[in-house]
Design a protein around this motif. Structure first.
Motif, PDB file in Angstrom:
ATOM      1  N   PRO A   1       0.820  -1.225   0.000  1.00 37.37           N
ATOM      2  CA  PRO A   1       0.000   0.000   0.000  1.00 37.37           C
ATOM      3  C   PRO A   1       0.849   1.268   0.000  1.00 37.37           C
ATOM      4  O   PRO A   1       0.483   2.259  -0.652  1.00 37.37           O
ATOM      5  CB  PRO A   1      -0.824  -0.119   1.291  1.00 37.37           C
ATOM      6  CG  PRO A   1      -0.880  -1.582   1.570  1.00 37.37           C
ATOM      7  CD  PRO A   1       0.449  -2.108   1.133  1.00 37.37           C
ATOM      8  N   SER A   2       1.978   1.240   0.712  1.00 30.05           N
ATOM      9  CA  SER A   2       2.852   2.412   0.725  1.00 30.05           C
ATOM     10  C   SER A   2       3.522   2.610  -0.621  1.00 30.05           C
ATOM     11  O   SER A   2       3.697   3.746  -1.084  1.00 30.05           O
ATOM     12  CB  SER A   2       3.910   2.265   1.823  1.00 30.05           C
ATOM     13  OG  SER A   2       3.320   2.258   3.105  1.00 30.05           O
ATOM     14  N   GLN A   3       3.923   1.518  -1.280  1.00 24.92           N
ATOM     15  CA  GLN A   3       4.515   1.617  -2.613  1.00 24.92           C
ATOM     16  C   GLN A   3       3.530   2.248  -3.590  1.00 24.92           C
ATOM     17  O   GLN A   3       3.901   3.132  -4.380  1.00 24.92           O
ATOM     18  CB  GLN A   3       4.929   0.228  -3.111  1.00 24.92           C
ATOM     19  CG  GLN A   3       6.104  -0.386  -2.358  1.00 24.92           C
ATOM     20  CD  GLN A   3       6.384  -1.815  -2.827  1.00 24.92           C
ATOM     21  OE1 GLN A   3       5.531  -2.466  -3.419  1.00 24.92           O
ATOM     22  NE2 GLN A   3       7.584  -2.293  -2.554  1.00 24.92           N
ATOM     23  N   VAL A   4       2.278   1.812  -3.536  1.00 28.06           N
ATOM     24  CA  VAL A   4       1.263   2.347  -4.444  1.00 28.06           C
ATOM     25  C   VAL A   4       1.054   3.831  -4.184  1.00 28.06           C
ATOM     26  O   VAL A   4       1.049   4.656  -5.118  1.00 28.06           O
ATOM     27  CB  VAL A   4      -0.059   1.573  -4.281  1.00 28.06           C
ATOM     28  CG1 VAL A   4      -1.185   2.275  -5.026  1.00 28.06           C
ATOM     29  CG2 VAL A   4       0.087   0.150  -4.791  1.00 28.06           C
ATOM     30  N   ALA A   5       0.869   4.192  -2.917  1.00 30.34           N
ATOM     31  CA  ALA A   5       0.602   5.596  -2.582  1.00 30.34           C
ATOM     32  C   ALA A   5       1.768   6.496  -2.970  1.00 30.34           C
ATOM     33  O   ALA A   5       1.578   7.569  -3.551  1.00 30.34           O
ATOM     34  CB  ALA A   5       0.308   5.723  -1.086  1.00 30.34           C
ATOM     35  N   LEU A   6       2.997   6.053  -2.658  1.00 32.27           N
ATOM     36  CA  LEU A   6       4.164   6.884  -2.952  1.00 32.27           C
ATOM     37  C   LEU A   6       4.393   6.992  -4.456  1.00 32.27           C
ATOM     38  O   LEU A   6       4.770   8.058  -4.966  1.00 32.27           O
ATOM     39  CB  LEU A   6       5.398   6.304  -2.258  1.00 32.27           C
ATOM     40  CG  LEU A   6       6.631   7.221  -2.204  1.00 32.27           C
ATOM     41  CD1 LEU A   6       6.320   8.498  -1.444  1.00 32.27           C
ATOM     42  CD2 LEU A   6       7.804   6.497  -1.546  1.00 32.27           C
ATOM     43  N   THR A   7       4.171   5.912  -5.195  1.00 36.96           N
ATOM     44  CA  THR A   7       4.346   5.946  -6.648  1.00 36.96           C
ATOM     45  C   THR A   7       3.358   6.906  -7.294  1.00 36.96           C
ATOM     46  O   THR A   7       3.724   7.718  -8.147  1.00 36.96           O
ATOM     47  CB  THR A   7       4.177   4.542  -7.246  1.00 36.96           C
ATOM     48  OG1 THR A   7       5.191   3.679  -6.712  1.00 36.96           O
ATOM     49  CG2 THR A   7       4.296   4.565  -8.759  1.00 36.96           C
ATOM     50  N   LEU A   8       2.093   6.823  -6.888  1.00 35.70           N
ATOM     51  CA  LEU A   8       1.086   7.703  -7.466  1.00 35.70           C
ATOM     52  C   LEU A   8       1.339   9.154  -7.102  1.00 35.70           C
ATOM     53  O   LEU A   8       1.050  10.064  -7.887  1.00 35.70           O
ATOM     54  CB  LEU A   8      -0.313   7.281  -7.008  1.00 35.70           C
ATOM     55  CG  LEU A   8      -0.810   5.944  -7.548  1.00 35.70           C
ATOM     56  CD1 LEU A   8      -2.169   5.604  -6.957  1.00 35.70           C
ATOM     57  CD2 LEU A   8      -0.897   5.975  -9.069  1.00 35.70           C
ATOM     58  N   ARG A   9       1.901   9.399  -5.914  1.00 33.32           N
ATOM     59  CA  ARG A   9       2.166  10.773  -5.493  1.00 33.32           C
ATOM     60  C   ARG A   9       3.425  11.330  -6.163  1.00 33.32           C
ATOM     61  O   ARG A   9       3.408  12.402  -6.770  1.00 33.32           O
ATOM     62  CB  ARG A   9       2.323  10.801  -3.971  1.00 33.32           C
ATOM     63  CG  ARG A   9       2.855  12.108  -3.387  1.00 33.32           C
ATOM     64  CD  ARG A   9       1.860  13.246  -3.466  1.00 33.32           C
ATOM     65  NE  ARG A   9       2.441  14.455  -2.927  1.00 33.32           N
ATOM     66  CZ  ARG A   9       2.339  14.843  -1.662  1.00 33.32           C
ATOM     67  NH1 ARG A   9       1.664  14.091  -0.798  1.00 33.32           N
ATOM     68  NH2 ARG A   9       2.876  15.971  -1.247  1.00 33.32           N
ATOM     69  N   ALA A  10       4.542  10.613  -6.062  1.00 30.38           N
ATOM     70  CA  ALA A  10       5.832  11.148  -6.510  1.00 30.38           C
ATOM     71  C   ALA A  10       6.039  11.015  -8.011  1.00 30.38           C
ATOM     72  O   ALA A  10       6.614  11.897  -8.641  1.00 30.38           O
ATOM     73  CB  ALA A  10       6.978  10.452  -5.765  1.00 30.38           C
ATOM     74  N   VAL A  11       5.585   9.907  -8.594  1.00 32.88           N
ATOM     75  CA  VAL A  11       5.811   9.665 -10.020  1.00 32.88           C
ATOM     76  C   VAL A  11       4.556   9.991 -10.829  1.00 32.88           C
ATOM     77  O   VAL A  11       4.639  10.561 -11.913  1.00 32.88           O
ATOM     78  CB  VAL A  11       6.243   8.205 -10.276  1.00 32.88           C
ATOM     79  CG1 VAL A  11       6.571   7.986 -11.747  1.00 32.88           C
ATOM     80  CG2 VAL A  11       7.447   7.851  -9.416  1.00 32.88           C
ATOM     81  N   GLY A  12       3.400   9.639 -10.295  1.00 30.31           N
ATOM     82  CA  GLY A  12       2.160   9.880 -11.018  1.00 30.31           C
ATOM     83  C   GLY A  12       1.664  11.307 -10.929  1.00 30.31           C
ATOM     84  O   GLY A  12       0.870  11.738 -11.753  1.00 30.31           O
ATOM     85  N   GLY A  13       2.106  12.046  -9.895  1.00 26.41           N
ATOM     86  CA  GLY A  13       1.698  13.435  -9.775  1.00 26.41           C
ATOM     87  C   GLY A  13       0.314  13.630  -9.182  1.00 26.41           C
ATOM     88  O   GLY A  13      -0.209  14.744  -9.189  1.00 26.41           O
ATOM     89  N   LEU A  14      -0.310  12.571  -8.641  1.00 24.39           N
ATOM     90  CA  LEU A  14      -1.612  12.713  -8.008  1.00 24.39           C
ATOM     91  C   LEU A  14      -1.446  13.326  -6.617  1.00 24.39           C
ATOM     92  O   LEU A  14      -0.457  13.092  -5.933  1.00 24.39           O
ATOM     93  CB  LEU A  14      -2.317  11.356  -7.887  1.00 24.39           C
ATOM     94  CG  LEU A  14      -3.124  10.873  -9.098  1.00 24.39           C
ATOM     95  CD1 LEU A  14      -2.219  10.609 -10.286  1.00 24.39           C
ATOM     96  CD2 LEU A  14      -3.912   9.622  -8.745  1.00 24.39           C
TER      97      LEU A  14
END
Length: 261
Positions: free
Chosen positions: A117-130
């Motif tokens: 869950p942390s990988q998903v959240a951090l990826t969407l925030r830092a790389v995905g820009g959400l």
């Protein structure tokens, strides 16, 4: 003058490049990510009114670097070194480097020390820009829960090196990235909760990141297969939950997009 949707797409594309440039130069993923978010906010307000700068990426790097210096001094002040921090003059930021660290950033966000869950959240925030709120709405969880996951992930990554993993670890790290992309895609393709059957914003982001990963690892068959299966409009080509099946067992509709070993 560019329209707001075009500017939002540009900012989302540039966000991981700018964050990668800052982390490579300064270190400290957490403070750099905060600085980049503030630079993106400033750009979203200023660019629609004043027009795009000649070098949008360089503009973001410069603003984020200055903001990072301000955040660093504020942290020093909180540790009761205000007088020493006030006397420091931050150096002018270097020109924006040409290197694209998006792949390094994506692998860092899927670090094995983090929970899925942390990988998903951090990826969407830092790389995905959400934003945190957008991630929370997409997964139907409280915004505070997402914020806590991101905060804990940043703490765990504080000492992690911002470099590509060694060849011996790269396959495992890329597999972790693919698992995250599959989780995001599948949650958007068939939502596990909530009234909506599909969540377009999640599937669209998974497809964008899968294509980005394919562009940076063009010779990786599993990456190509992930991109192909996410982009296929046919339900039969929908990816499974984890990308562990060997090539011989992949659906025939997705296999041609990969590069067989």
């Amino acid at each position: 003058m560019s329209g707001q949707p075009e500017i939002e797409r540009l900012l989302r594309t540039l966000a991981p490049e700018v964050l990668g440039a800052l982390v490579r130069r300064f270190g400290g993923f957490g403070i750099c990510e905060d600085a980049v978010q503030e630079a993106l906010l400033a750009a979203s307000v200023q660019w629609p009114a004043e027009g795009l700068p000649d070098n949008p990426r360089g503009w973001l790097v410069t603003v984020a670097a200055r903001r990072r210096g301000e955040l660093a001094r504020a942290e020093t002040a909180r540790r009761r070194r205000e007088e020493k921090a006030a006397a420091l003059t931050p150096p002018d930021p270097d020109p924006a480097p040409d290197a694209d660290d998006s792949l390094t950033l994506l692998l860092l966000c899927c670090h094995p020390s983090l929970t899925p869950p942390s990988q998903v959240a951090l990826t969407l925030r830092a790389v995905g820009g959400l934003t945190t709120a957008e991630i929370a709405r997409a997964f139907l969880v409280p915004e505070a829960t997402v914020a806590q996951r991101i905060s804990r992930a940043k703490q765990k990554l504080r000492g992690a090196a911002f470099t590509l993993p060694p060849p011996a670890e790269r396959a495992e790290r890329v597999a972790a990235v693919l698992r995250v992309l599959y989780l995001v895609f599948n949650e958007g393709y068939t939502a596990s909760s909530g009234p909506a059957l599909h969540r377009v914003e999640l599937t669209a982001e998974a497809i964008r990141l899968a294509r980005q990963l394919r562009d940076r690892l063009p010779g990786d068959g599993e990456v190509a297969g992930c991109s192909r299966s996410c982009c296929s409009p046919r339900p039969a080509a929908r990816p499974g939950p984890v990308p562990t099946a060997p090539w011989s067992r992949w659906p025939c509709r997705t296999a041609p997009a990969g590069t067989r070993p």
